[in-house]
Design a protein around this motif. Structure first.
Motif, PDB file in Angstrom:
ATOM      1  N   GLY A  67       0.704  -1.251  -0.089  1.00 44.67           N
ATOM      2  CA  GLY A  67      -0.050  -0.029   0.008  1.00 44.67           C
ATOM      3  C   GLY A  67       0.917   1.394  -0.078  1.00 44.67           C
ATOM      4  N   SER A  68       1.697   1.085   0.751  1.00 43.07           N
ATOM      5  CA  SER A  68       2.955   2.496   0.834  1.00 43.07           C
ATOM      6  C   SER A  68       3.295   2.482  -0.563  1.00 43.07           C
ATOM      7  N   VAL A  69       3.781   1.604  -1.313  1.00 46.19           N
ATOM      8  CA  VAL A  69       4.436   1.855  -2.406  1.00 46.19           C
ATOM      9  C   VAL A  69       3.373   2.246  -3.532  1.00 46.19           C
ATOM     10  N   LEU A  70       2.231   1.741  -3.355  1.00 51.13           N
ATOM     11  CA  LEU A  70       1.127   2.220  -4.381  1.00 51.13           C
ATOM     12  C   LEU A  70       0.936   3.569  -4.205  1.00 51.13           C
ATOM     13  N   PHE A  71       0.511   3.886  -3.004  1.00 50.45           N
ATOM     14  CA  PHE A  71      -0.094   5.235  -2.828  1.00 50.45           C
ATOM     15  C   PHE A  71       1.320   6.253  -2.588  1.00 50.45           C
ATOM     16  N   MET A  72       2.575   6.004  -2.674  1.00 48.77           N
ATOM     17  CA  MET A  72       3.681   7.030  -3.100  1.00 48.77           C
ATOM     18  C   MET A  72       4.109   7.082  -4.531  1.00 48.77           C
ATOM     19  N   ILE A  73       4.000   6.046  -5.020  1.00 49.46           N
ATOM     20  CA  ILE A  73       4.385   5.926  -6.491  1.00 49.46           C
ATOM     21  C   ILE A  73       3.412   6.331  -7.357  1.00 49.46           C
ATOM     22  N   ILE A  74       2.100   6.085  -7.483  1.00 48.54           N
ATOM     23  CA  ILE A  74       1.348   6.451  -8.434  1.00 48.54           C
ATOM     24  C   ILE A  74       1.000   8.020  -8.204  1.00 48.54           C
ATOM     25  N   PRO A  75       0.895   8.569  -7.058  1.00 45.75           N
ATOM     26  CA  PRO A  75       0.615  10.046  -7.032  1.00 45.75           C
ATOM     27  C   PRO A  75       1.957  10.730  -7.729  1.00 45.75           C
ATOM     28  N   VAL A 120       4.137   9.601 -10.147  1.00 45.72           N
ATOM     29  CA  VAL A 120       4.160   9.291 -11.336  1.00 45.72           C
ATOM     30  C   VAL A 120       3.002  10.322 -12.011  1.00 45.72           C
ATOM     31  N   LEU A 121       1.980  10.349 -11.532  1.00 49.90           N
ATOM     32  CA  LEU A 121       0.956  11.350 -12.160  1.00 49.90           C
ATOM     33  C   LEU A 121       1.255  12.778 -12.042  1.00 49.90           C
ATOM     34  N   MET A 122       2.087  13.246 -10.974  1.00 47.33           N
ATOM     35  CA  MET A 122       2.368  14.460 -10.714  1.00 47.33           C
ATOM     36  C   MET A 122       3.895  14.735 -11.946  1.00 47.33           C
ATOM     37  N   LEU A 123       4.339  13.744 -11.959  1.00 45.03           N
ATOM     38  CA  LEU A 123       5.567  13.909 -12.959  1.00 45.03           C
ATOM     39  C   LEU A 123       4.954  13.839 -14.328  1.00 45.03           C
ATOM     40  N   GLY A 124       4.047  13.219 -14.581  1.00 42.86           N
ATOM     41  CA  GLY A 124       3.414  13.238 -15.986  1.00 42.86           C
ATOM     42  C   GLY A 124       3.002  14.524 -16.198  1.00 42.86           C
ATOM     43  N   TYR A 125       2.208  14.963 -15.115  1.00 46.08           N
ATOM     44  CA  TYR A 125       1.367  16.258 -15.359  1.00 46.08           C
ATOM     45  C   TYR A 125       2.453  17.482 -15.539  1.00 46.08           C
ATOM     46  N   SER A 126       3.555  17.365 -14.949  1.00 52.97           N
ATOM     47  CA  SER A 126       4.592  18.306 -15.077  1.00 52.97           C
ATOM     48  C   SER A 126       5.212  18.082 -16.389  1.00 52.97           C
ATOM     49  N   ILE A 127       5.475  17.215 -16.970  1.00 51.24           N
ATOM     50  CA  ILE A 127       6.189  17.038 -18.445  1.00 51.24           C
ATOM     51  C   ILE A 127       5.259  17.363 -19.223  1.00 51.24           C
ATOM     52  N   VAL A 128       3.826  17.138 -19.279  1.00 55.03           N
ATOM     53  CA  VAL A 128       2.992  17.790 -20.037  1.00 55.03           C
ATOM     54  C   VAL A 128       3.146  19.213 -20.039  1.00 55.03           C
ATOM     55  N   THR A 129       2.631  19.719 -19.107  1.00 60.27           N
ATOM     56  CA  THR A 129       2.679  21.121 -18.839  1.00 60.27           C
ATOM     57  C   THR A 129       3.969  21.637 -19.416  1.00 60.27           C
ATOM     58  N   ILE A 130       5.193  21.372 -19.241  1.00 66.45           N
ATOM     59  CA  ILE A 130       6.499  22.039 -19.694  1.00 66.45           C
ATOM     60  C   ILE A 130       6.439  21.864 -21.119  1.00 66.45           C
ATOM     61  N   TRP A 131       6.044  20.721 -21.670  1.00 67.02           N
ATOM     62  CA  TRP A 131       6.007  20.483 -23.109  1.00 67.02           C
ATOM     63  C   TRP A 131       5.130  21.406 -23.765  1.00 67.02           C
ATOM     64  N   LYS A 132       3.845  21.723 -23.188  1.00 67.37           N
ATOM     65  CA  LYS A 132       2.961  22.548 -23.817  1.00 67.37           C
ATOM     66  C   LYS A 132       3.346  24.061 -23.683  1.00 67.37           C
ATOM     67  N   THR A 133       4.258  24.369 -22.450  1.00 69.45           N
ATOM     68  CA  THR A 133       4.676  25.704 -22.581  1.00 69.45           C
ATOM     69  C   THR A 133       5.956  25.927 -23.572  1.00 69.45           C
ATOM     70  N   ILE A 134       7.014  24.897 -23.839  1.00 71.85           N
ATOM     71  CA  ILE A 134       7.890  24.929 -24.757  1.00 71.85           C
ATOM     72  C   ILE A 134       7.435  25.317 -25.927  1.00 71.85           C
ATOM     73  N   ARG A 135       6.416  24.416 -26.197  1.00 74.02           N
ATOM     74  CA  ARG A 135       5.644  24.517 -27.800  1.00 74.02           C
ATOM     75  C   ARG A 135       5.179  25.852 -27.952  1.00 74.02           C
ATOM     76  N   GLU A 136       4.544  26.318 -26.824  1.00 73.71           N
ATOM     77  CA  GLU A 136       3.936  27.802 -27.133  1.00 73.71           C
ATOM     78  C   GLU A 136       5.162  28.832 -27.316  1.00 73.71           C
ATOM     79  N   LEU A 137       5.959  28.697 -26.676  1.00 72.63           N
ATOM     80  CA  LEU A 137       7.226  29.747 -26.562  1.00 72.63           C
ATOM     81  C   LEU A 137       7.709  29.492 -28.140  1.00 72.63           C
ATOM     82  N   GLU A 138       8.062  28.366 -28.594  1.00 68.58           N
ATOM     83  CA  GLU A 138       8.442  28.120 -30.013  1.00 68.58           C
ATOM     84  C   GLU A 138       7.504  28.925 -30.945  1.00 68.58           C
ATOM     85  N   ARG A 139       6.293  28.652 -30.725  1.00 66.21           N
ATOM     86  CA  ARG A 139       5.189  28.907 -31.763  1.00 66.21           C
ATOM     87  C   ARG A 139       5.203  30.686 -31.751  1.00 66.21           C
ATOM     88  N   LYS A 140       5.547  31.248 -30.592  1.00 63.26           N
ATOM     89  CA  LYS A 140       5.740  32.711 -30.535  1.00 63.26           C
ATOM     90  C   LYS A 140       6.948  33.277 -31.119  1.00 63.26           C
TER      91      LYS A 140
END
Length: 187
Positions: free
Chosen positions: A150-158, A160-180
């Motif tokens: 349970g400890s592994v599940l409730f530490m790793i899943i959140p 990974v989700l936060m890391l994935g969300y951060s990567i997507v947000t950074i990728w979108k920001t970089i794409r927007e800066l390149e477009r500008k």
């Protein structure tokens, strides 16, 4: 569509921030109270037996209010209390108050039990009084989180989700800066 994506992005960010602050608050409260998390003066307890059913369901999380010495001695029949019996906490209903000059003791019984508890509870062994708040079945989840899996599940899943969300947000920001940047070069 773009407005909808901005709204979803703000909602996800807000939810993650609220969860992060809430978890940090509970962890801090747990550390400050030596492992007894408190929220607004109430301790959170997990009920692992069916002795208080149907009032309190097995696997529920309940909120109990810590009591001072005077409050411990002024409880009455019908109150639901959490008390220390040897090395474990028990939550049962007071059926009778036995007051003498030396001490106050309470006869207790689980609502689902056929008979009263064998030993009366000394007032000084009462930890808290049930506050009437219960979340059914959440205790099963809490107990699972305290296991290794349970400890592994409730530490790793959140994480990974936060890391994935951060990567997507950074990728979108970089794409927007390149477009500008491309638009500025065309001018």
């Amino acid at each position: 569509m773009k407005q909808m994506m901005k709204w979803v992005n703000r909602m996800v960010t807000s939810i993650l921030l609220i969860l992060l602050v809430s978890i940090a608050g509970i962890v801090l409260s747990t550390k400050l109270t030596n492992g007894e998390p408190q929220i607004f003066g109430y301790q959170i307890k997990t009920v692992l037996s069916g002795s208080m059913e149907p009032t309190i369901l097995t696997g529920s999380v309940i909120a109990v209010k810590s009591l001072d010495e005077a409050e411990r001695s002024s409880l009455k029949a019908g109150d639901i209390i959490t008390y220390l019996d040897e090395e474990r906490l028990i939550t049962h209903r007071i059926t009778d108050v036995l007051a003498t000059e030396q001490a106050v003791r309470y006869e207790t019984k689980g609502d689902n039990n056929n008979s009263a508890d064998s030993n009366p509870v000394l007032a000084e062994n009462v930890i808290a009084k049930y506050g009437g708040f219960m979340i059914p079945y959440l205790g099963y989840l809490i107990n699972f989180t305290q296991t290794a899996n349970g400890s592994v599940l409730f530490m790793i899943i959140p994480g990974v989700l936060m890391l994935g969300y951060s990567i997507v947000t950074i990728w979108k920001t970089i794409r927007e800066l390149e477009r500008k940047h491309v638009l500025l070069e065309k001018e």
